[in-house]
Design an enzyme around this catalytic site. Structure first.
Site, PDB file in Angstrom:
ATOM      1  N   ASP A   1       0.778  -1.245  -0.080  1.00  0.00           N
ATOM      2  CA  ASP A   1       0.009  -0.055  -0.072  1.00  0.00           C
ATOM      3  C   ASP A   1       0.599   1.668   0.213  1.00  0.00           C
ATOM      4  OD1 ASP A   1       0.774  -0.750   3.052  1.00  0.00           O
ATOM      5  OD2 ASP A   1      -0.786  -0.415   3.348  1.00  0.00           O
TER       6      ASP A   1
ATOM      7  N   HIS B   1      -6.755  -4.699  10.472  1.00  0.00           N
ATOM      8  CA  HIS B   1      -7.050  -4.725   8.459  1.00  0.00           C
ATOM      9  C   HIS B   1      -5.896  -5.241   8.112  1.00  0.00           C
ATOM     10  CE1 HIS B   1      -5.041  -0.390   9.838  1.00  0.00           C
ATOM     11  NE2 HIS B   1      -4.235  -1.429   9.276  1.00  0.00           N
TER      12      HIS B   1
ATOM     13  N   GLU C   1      -9.696  -2.062   5.161  1.00  0.00           N
ATOM     14  CA  GLU C   1     -10.942  -1.711   6.521  1.00  0.00           C
ATOM     15  C   GLU C   1     -11.216  -2.463   6.401  1.00  0.00           C
ATOM     16  OE1 GLU C   1      -8.568  -0.209   8.298  1.00  0.00           O
ATOM     17  OE2 GLU C   1      -8.152   1.853   8.162  1.00  0.00           O
TER      18      GLU C   1
ATOM     19  N   ASP D   1      -7.508  -2.627  14.310  1.00  0.00           N
ATOM     20  CA  ASP D   1      -8.823  -3.436  13.970  1.00  0.00           C
ATOM     21  C   ASP D   1      -9.544  -4.395  12.750  1.00  0.00           C
ATOM     22  OD1 ASP D   1      -7.635  -2.042  10.831  1.00  0.00           O
ATOM     23  OD2 ASP D   1      -9.784  -0.238  11.056  1.00  0.00           O
TER      24      ASP D   1
END
Ligand code: GLP
Length: 257
Positions: free
Chosen positions: A67, A138, A143, A136
């Site tokens: 990313d 991810h 996400e 979370d």
């Protein structure tokens, strides 16, 4: 899933580095999928050490990063390209032309993302993907609620991710970009082998959900339960909420091969 629990991040990273090195030796043209963030730093350090002290060569290796933040130029100190150059590529003998990191400044994002996918395919696919995990759940910047079939595209970051990553932007949440290009979950699942690293208490909940929770896009990493070759290297703190901890230790002690 192989769940390997070690004393601390350094030990876990050393074990993970052995797997990466094995592939690099056996397949000098291998394609690596690489991750950024605080988690893989000790892994890169160990691989750099192996390069310098043991002659591990990356000269024919090709790599694709997971990313990049939208809007950051490659020389921005907070960009993932800068992170990779500084912490890994500039310290080994990899040919930088063979290291791809998504272009945060691409003019036509959808076209760029399609091209990134095409280039991964043209390289023969990713042999080994390194992953961290967000608090979370991810992976990459996929996400919660990301499609399990998703491919490289632009994602909006969750507020919790912006808070978590503010430390790389002088602790100023307003400086963290709202968007990032990320390989999709489908892209990640196509990798032949996956190594996920997670360290510290802040990752304990996400790790427990990933390994022992129901598969759901609410915790994207749970989809790794469906991948046929995943090794998860974690430290004691990240393992602290696992219910089947004893079993994982038992399996590692009595490994078949
Ligand atoms: C970031 C990255 C992920 C990384 C995760 C954890 O947002 N996009 O690839 O795995 O969050 O980061 P860290 O290792 O710094 O905890």
């Amino acid at each position: 899933m192989d769940i390997i629990i070690l004393k601390d991040a350094r030990e876990a990273s050393k074990e993970a580095a052995k797997l990466v090195a094995k592939l690099v030796v056996e397949k000098p043209h291998a394609v690596l999928g690489l991750a950024t963030g605080g988690t893989p730093l000790a892994l890169y350090e160990e691989l750099v050490r192996m390069h310098k002290e043991e002659g591990l060569s990356f000269s024919k290796i090709r790599s694709f990063n997971l990313d990049e933040y939208v809007g950051l130029s490659p020389d921005d100190p907070a960009s993932y390209r800068h992170f990779m150059d500084e912490n890994f590529f500039d310290k080994i003998d990899i040919d930088k032309r063979n290291t791809l990191v998504p272009d945060g400044l691409a003019k036509d994002m959808p076209a760029f993302c399609e091209e990134y996918e095409r280039r991964i395919k043209a390289a023969g696919g990713i042999d080994l993907q390194i992953l961290g995990i967000g608090s979370d759940g991810h992976i990459g910047f996929n996400e919660p609620a990301s499609s399990f079939n998703s491919r490289t595209r632009v994602k909006t970051l969750a507020k919790s991710t912006i808070l978590d990553n503010a430390r790389f932007f002088g602790n100023d949440v307003n400086k963290v970009p709202l968007h990032a290009i990320s390989m999709g979950i489908g892209t990640i699942l196509d990798s032949r082998k996956i190594i996920l690293l997670a360290f510290g208490k802040a990752k304990a909940e996400a790790v427990a959900s990933m390994a022992e929770g129901s598969v759901s896009s609410s915790c994207p990493a749970t989809i790794l339960q469906f991948h046929k070759s995943v090794s998860i290297f974690i430290d004691e703190e990240a393992a602290s909420l696992l219910k089947n901890r004893d079993f994982y230790d038992w399996v590692n002690k009595h490994k078949f091969c």
